[in-house]
Scaffold this active site. Structure first.
Site, PDB file in Angstrom:
ATOM      1  N   ASP A 104       0.839  -1.202   0.000  1.00  0.00           N
ATOM      2  CA  ASP A 104       0.000   0.000   0.000  1.00  0.00           C
ATOM      3  C   ASP A 104       0.876   1.256   0.000  1.00  0.00           C
ATOM      4  O   ASP A 104       2.025   1.229   0.443  1.00  0.00           O
ATOM      5  CB  ASP A 104      -0.878   0.051   1.257  1.00  0.00           C
ATOM      6  CG  ASP A 104      -1.852  -1.106   1.313  1.00  0.00           C
ATOM      7  OD1 ASP A 104      -2.202  -1.639   0.244  1.00  0.00           O
ATOM      8  OD2 ASP A 104      -2.246  -1.466   2.433  1.00  0.00           O
TER       9      ASP A 104
HETATM   10  N1  URA Z   1      -1.309  -6.001   3.804  1.00  0.00           N
HETATM   11  C1  URA Z   1      -1.784  -4.751   3.819  1.00  0.00           C
HETATM   12  O1  URA Z   1      -2.833  -4.499   4.401  1.00  0.00           O
HETATM   13  N2  URA Z   1      -1.094  -3.798   3.177  1.00  0.00           N
HETATM   14  C2  URA Z   1       0.072  -4.020   2.545  1.00  0.00           C
HETATM   15  O2  URA Z   1       0.672  -3.100   1.980  1.00  0.00           O
HETATM   16  C3  URA Z   1       0.560  -5.330   2.543  1.00  0.00           C
HETATM   17  C4  URA Z   1      -0.150  -6.309   3.179  1.00  0.00           C
END
Ligand code: URA
Length: 258
Positions: A104
Protein backbone atom coordinates in the site's frame (compact mmCIF):
# COMPACT_ATOMS: atom_id res chain seq x y z
CA UNK A 1 5.01 -18.08 -31.69
CA UNK A 2 4.57 -16.90 -28.13
CA UNK A 3 1.70 -15.30 -26.26
CA UNK A 4 2.18 -11.54 -26.09
CA UNK A 5 1.88 -11.34 -22.28
CA UNK A 6 4.43 -14.12 -21.85
CA UNK A 7 6.81 -12.37 -24.23
CA UNK A 8 6.37 -9.08 -22.32
CA UNK A 9 7.18 -10.84 -19.03
CA UNK A 10 10.28 -12.34 -20.65
CA UNK A 11 11.26 -8.82 -21.71
CA UNK A 12 11.15 -7.75 -18.05
CA UNK A 13 8.26 -5.36 -18.65
CA UNK A 14 6.05 -6.76 -15.87
CA UNK A 15 4.65 -10.01 -14.51
CA UNK A 16 2.31 -11.77 -16.93
CA UNK A 17 -0.70 -10.59 -14.97
CA UNK A 18 0.41 -6.96 -15.14
CA UNK A 19 1.36 -7.38 -18.78
CA UNK A 20 -2.20 -8.50 -19.48
CA UNK A 21 -3.48 -5.29 -17.85
CA UNK A 22 -1.10 -3.24 -19.98
CA UNK A 23 -2.40 -4.94 -23.12
CA UNK A 24 -6.04 -4.36 -22.17
CA UNK A 25 -5.25 -0.71 -21.43
CA UNK A 26 -3.87 -0.26 -24.94
CA UNK A 27 -0.24 0.34 -23.99
CA UNK A 28 1.16 -2.41 -26.18
CA UNK A 29 1.63 -2.35 -29.94
CA UNK A 30 2.78 -5.09 -32.29
CA UNK A 31 4.31 -3.86 -35.54
CA UNK A 32 2.87 -0.42 -34.88
CA UNK A 33 -0.69 -1.60 -34.23
CA UNK A 34 -2.13 -1.33 -30.71
CA UNK A 35 -3.31 -4.70 -29.42
CA UNK A 36 -6.04 -4.88 -26.77
CA UNK A 37 -6.98 -8.56 -26.90
CA UNK A 38 -5.22 -11.22 -24.83
CA UNK A 39 -5.10 -14.04 -27.39
CA UNK A 40 -2.47 -12.44 -29.63
CA UNK A 41 0.80 -14.29 -30.31
CA UNK A 42 4.07 -12.82 -31.53
CA UNK A 43 7.11 -14.16 -33.28
CA UNK A 44 10.09 -13.12 -31.13
CA UNK A 45 12.82 -11.58 -33.24
CA UNK A 46 10.47 -10.85 -36.12
CA UNK A 47 7.54 -8.87 -34.68
CA UNK A 48 8.30 -5.40 -33.31
CA UNK A 49 6.73 -4.97 -29.88
CA UNK A 50 6.51 -1.62 -28.11
CA UNK A 51 5.17 -0.59 -24.70
CA UNK A 52 4.06 3.02 -24.42
CA UNK A 53 5.96 3.59 -27.67
CA UNK A 54 9.25 2.11 -26.45
CA UNK A 55 10.60 -1.07 -28.05
CA UNK A 56 11.11 -4.05 -25.75
CA UNK A 57 13.49 -6.97 -26.07
CA UNK A 58 13.89 -10.25 -24.17
CA UNK A 59 15.98 -9.86 -21.04
CA UNK A 60 19.41 -11.38 -21.04
CA UNK A 61 20.53 -10.35 -17.53
CA UNK A 62 18.25 -11.32 -14.64
CA UNK A 63 18.31 -8.82 -11.82
CA UNK A 64 16.91 -9.10 -8.28
CA UNK A 65 16.74 -6.08 -5.98
CA UNK A 66 15.49 -5.60 -2.45
CA UNK A 67 14.16 -2.13 -1.65
CA UNK A 68 13.08 -0.71 1.70
CA UNK A 69 9.96 1.12 0.53
CA UNK A 70 9.32 4.43 2.27
CA UNK A 71 5.75 5.61 2.96
CA UNK A 72 4.18 7.83 0.31
CA UNK A 73 5.16 5.79 -2.75
CA UNK A 74 3.05 3.55 -4.94
CA UNK A 75 4.40 0.22 -6.17
CA UNK A 76 2.85 0.48 -9.67
CA UNK A 77 4.70 1.65 -12.77
CA UNK A 78 2.74 4.86 -13.05
CA UNK A 79 -0.10 6.53 -11.23
CA UNK A 80 -2.98 8.43 -12.85
CA UNK A 81 -3.02 10.62 -9.72
CA UNK A 82 0.63 11.56 -10.21
CA UNK A 83 1.92 10.02 -6.99
CA UNK A 84 5.57 8.97 -6.82
CA UNK A 85 6.42 5.40 -7.74
CA UNK A 86 9.09 3.26 -6.09
CA UNK A 87 10.85 2.99 -9.44
CA UNK A 88 12.02 6.59 -9.02
CA UNK A 89 14.11 5.40 -6.05
CA UNK A 90 16.34 3.35 -8.36
CA UNK A 91 19.21 4.87 -10.32
CA UNK A 92 19.06 5.19 -14.07
CA UNK A 93 21.05 2.69 -16.06
CA UNK A 94 19.84 -0.45 -14.26
CA UNK A 95 18.02 -3.01 -16.41
CA UNK A 96 14.28 -2.41 -16.28
CA UNK A 97 12.66 -4.10 -13.25
CA UNK A 98 9.14 -4.30 -11.84
CA UNK A 99 7.90 -4.70 -8.27
CA UNK A 100 6.88 -8.20 -7.17
CA UNK A 101 3.38 -7.74 -5.79
CA UNK A 102 2.23 -4.54 -4.16
CA UNK A 103 2.53 -2.69 -0.92
CA UNK A 104 0.00 0.00 0.00
CA UNK A 105 0.95 3.65 -0.47
CA UNK A 106 1.80 4.05 3.21
CA UNK A 107 3.14 0.57 3.92
CA UNK A 108 6.92 0.46 4.27
CA UNK A 109 9.54 -2.24 4.07
CA UNK A 110 10.67 -5.13 1.96
CA UNK A 111 9.80 -4.90 -1.71
CA UNK A 112 11.44 -7.16 -4.24
CA UNK A 113 12.02 -5.84 -7.76
CA UNK A 114 13.07 -8.01 -10.65
CA UNK A 115 12.78 -8.64 -14.36
CA UNK A 116 12.29 -12.38 -13.73
CA UNK A 117 8.62 -12.95 -14.56
CA UNK A 118 8.61 -16.60 -13.48
CA UNK A 119 9.99 -15.83 -10.03
CA UNK A 120 7.56 -12.94 -9.60
CA UNK A 121 4.73 -15.25 -10.56
CA UNK A 122 5.65 -17.88 -7.97
CA UNK A 123 6.13 -15.35 -5.20
CA UNK A 124 2.74 -13.76 -5.70
CA UNK A 125 0.60 -16.71 -6.70
CA UNK A 126 -1.54 -17.90 -3.74
CA UNK A 127 -0.98 -21.54 -4.73
CA UNK A 128 2.66 -21.31 -3.71
CA UNK A 129 1.79 -20.03 -0.22
CA UNK A 130 5.07 -18.17 0.28
CA UNK A 131 5.00 -16.52 3.70
CA UNK A 132 5.27 -12.74 4.00
CA UNK A 133 5.96 -11.34 7.45
CA UNK A 134 4.79 -7.93 8.64
CA UNK A 135 5.39 -5.77 11.68
CA UNK A 136 2.14 -3.96 12.44
CA UNK A 137 1.50 -1.28 15.03
CA UNK A 138 -2.18 -1.70 15.88
CA UNK A 139 -4.58 0.33 17.99
CA UNK A 140 -4.96 -1.23 21.44
CA UNK A 141 -3.60 -4.54 22.67
CA UNK A 142 -5.31 -7.65 21.27
CA UNK A 143 -6.49 -10.27 23.74
CA UNK A 144 -5.54 -13.92 23.32
CA UNK A 145 -9.00 -14.39 21.84
CA UNK A 146 -8.35 -11.76 19.14
CA UNK A 147 -4.92 -13.25 18.40
CA UNK A 148 -6.46 -16.70 18.05
CA UNK A 149 -9.03 -15.35 15.61
CA UNK A 150 -6.15 -14.10 13.45
CA UNK A 151 -4.31 -17.40 13.84
CA UNK A 152 -7.32 -19.47 12.83
CA UNK A 153 -8.36 -17.24 9.93
CA UNK A 154 -10.84 -14.39 9.98
CA UNK A 155 -13.76 -13.92 7.64
CA UNK A 156 -13.27 -10.93 5.35
CA UNK A 157 -15.70 -9.69 2.72
CA UNK A 158 -13.81 -11.72 0.08
CA UNK A 159 -13.87 -14.89 2.19
CA UNK A 160 -12.02 -16.44 5.12
CA UNK A 161 -8.26 -15.97 5.37
CA UNK A 162 -5.82 -18.85 5.74
CA UNK A 163 -4.41 -19.37 9.23
CA UNK A 164 -1.78 -16.75 10.09
CA UNK A 165 1.04 -16.64 12.60
CA UNK A 166 0.86 -13.74 15.03
CA UNK A 167 2.59 -12.65 18.21
CA UNK A 168 2.73 -9.45 20.20
CA UNK A 169 6.37 -8.34 20.12
CA UNK A 170 5.98 -5.04 21.96
CA UNK A 171 3.56 -2.51 23.42
CA UNK A 172 3.98 1.24 22.86
CA UNK A 173 1.72 3.79 24.56
CA UNK A 174 -1.11 1.29 24.88
CA UNK A 175 -0.80 0.04 21.31
CA UNK A 176 0.61 -3.35 20.36
CA UNK A 177 3.30 -4.18 17.82
CA UNK A 178 2.43 -7.45 16.14
CA UNK A 179 4.60 -9.76 14.09
CA UNK A 180 2.22 -11.31 11.62
CA UNK A 181 2.91 -13.90 8.92
CA UNK A 182 0.46 -14.58 6.09
CA UNK A 183 0.64 -16.90 3.10
CA UNK A 184 -1.78 -15.02 0.86
CA UNK A 185 -1.61 -11.54 -0.57
CA UNK A 186 -5.06 -10.13 -0.90
CA UNK A 187 -5.64 -6.46 -1.26
CA UNK A 188 -4.92 -4.63 2.05
CA UNK A 189 -5.09 -8.01 3.74
CA UNK A 190 -3.19 -7.28 6.95
CA UNK A 191 -5.05 -4.01 7.48
CA UNK A 192 -8.40 -5.72 6.92
CA UNK A 193 -7.55 -8.70 9.16
CA UNK A 194 -6.49 -6.51 12.06
CA UNK A 195 -9.50 -4.21 11.65
CA UNK A 196 -11.78 -7.29 11.58
CA UNK A 197 -10.65 -8.26 15.09
CA UNK A 198 -11.04 -4.71 16.40
CA UNK A 199 -7.44 -3.48 16.16
CA UNK A 200 -6.93 -1.21 13.15
CA UNK A 201 -3.40 -0.89 11.80
CA UNK A 202 -1.64 2.39 12.57
CA UNK A 203 1.65 1.52 10.83
CA UNK A 204 2.63 -1.40 8.65
CA UNK A 205 6.04 -2.64 7.55
CA UNK A 206 6.94 -5.82 5.67
CA UNK A 207 10.03 -7.40 7.17
CA UNK A 208 10.38 -10.72 5.32
CA UNK A 209 9.36 -12.63 2.21
CA UNK A 210 10.16 -16.32 2.58
CA UNK A 211 13.88 -16.48 3.37
CA UNK A 212 14.49 -12.79 2.55
CA UNK A 213 14.88 -10.49 5.54
CA UNK A 214 14.74 -6.70 5.34
CA UNK A 215 17.43 -6.49 8.03
CA UNK A 216 19.00 -3.05 8.47
CA UNK A 217 18.54 -1.81 4.91
CA UNK A 218 17.73 1.91 5.25
CA UNK A 219 14.41 3.45 4.17
CA UNK A 220 14.50 4.29 0.47
CA UNK A 221 17.69 2.22 0.01
CA UNK A 222 18.05 -0.77 -2.27
CA UNK A 223 20.56 -3.54 -2.80
CA UNK A 224 20.99 -6.59 -5.01
CA UNK A 225 20.08 -9.95 -3.50
CA UNK A 226 23.11 -12.02 -2.59
CA UNK A 227 23.70 -15.32 -4.37
CA UNK A 228 22.78 -17.14 -1.15
CA UNK A 229 19.48 -15.24 -0.84
CA UNK A 230 18.57 -15.97 -4.43
CA UNK A 231 19.40 -19.64 -4.02
CA UNK A 232 17.28 -19.87 -0.85
CA UNK A 233 14.38 -18.15 -2.60
CA UNK A 234 14.55 -20.44 -5.63
CA UNK A 235 14.82 -23.54 -3.41
CA UNK A 236 11.75 -22.46 -1.49
CA UNK A 237 9.82 -21.90 -4.70
CA UNK A 238 10.86 -25.33 -6.02
CA UNK A 239 9.68 -27.00 -2.81
CA UNK A 240 6.45 -25.01 -2.77
CA UNK A 241 5.66 -25.59 -6.45
CA UNK A 242 2.13 -27.01 -6.56
CA UNK A 243 1.63 -30.00 -8.84
CA UNK A 244 -0.95 -28.10 -10.89
CA UNK A 245 1.05 -24.86 -11.39
CA UNK A 246 2.06 -25.46 -14.98
CA UNK A 247 2.72 -23.20 -17.93
CA UNK A 248 -0.98 -22.86 -18.71
CA UNK A 249 -1.95 -21.60 -15.27
CA UNK A 250 0.60 -18.81 -15.52
CA UNK A 251 -1.32 -17.15 -18.32
CA UNK A 252 -4.48 -17.11 -16.27
CA UNK A 253 -3.24 -16.13 -12.85
CA UNK A 254 -5.95 -14.70 -10.60
CA UNK A 255 -5.62 -11.19 -9.22
CA UNK A 256 -3.19 -11.10 -6.38
CA UNK A 257 -1.24 -8.73 -4.32
CA UNK A 258 1.95 -9.88 -2.73
N1 URA B 1 -1.31 -6.00 3.80
C1 URA B 1 -1.78 -4.75 3.82
O1 URA B 1 -2.83 -4.50 4.40
N2 URA B 1 -1.09 -3.80 3.18
C2 URA B 1 0.07 -4.02 2.54
O2 URA B 1 0.67 -3.10 1.98
C3 URA B 1 0.56 -5.33 2.54
C4 URA B 1 -0.15 -6.31 3.18
Amino acid sequence: MERLQKYLARCGVASRRKAEEMIVHGLVAVNGVVVRELGVKVEPGRDRVTVAGRPVRPVTERIYLMLNKPPGYITGNRDPRGRKTVLTLLPEGLPRVFPVGRLDYNTTGLLLLTNDGALAYALTHPKYQIEKVYRALVRGVPTDHALNLLRNGVVLEDGPTLPATVDIIGVKAGNAILKLGIKEGRNRQVRRMCAAVGHPVLKLERIAIGPLQLGDLGRGQYRRLTAAELKALKNLIDQARPASAGEKGEDHAPDRKS
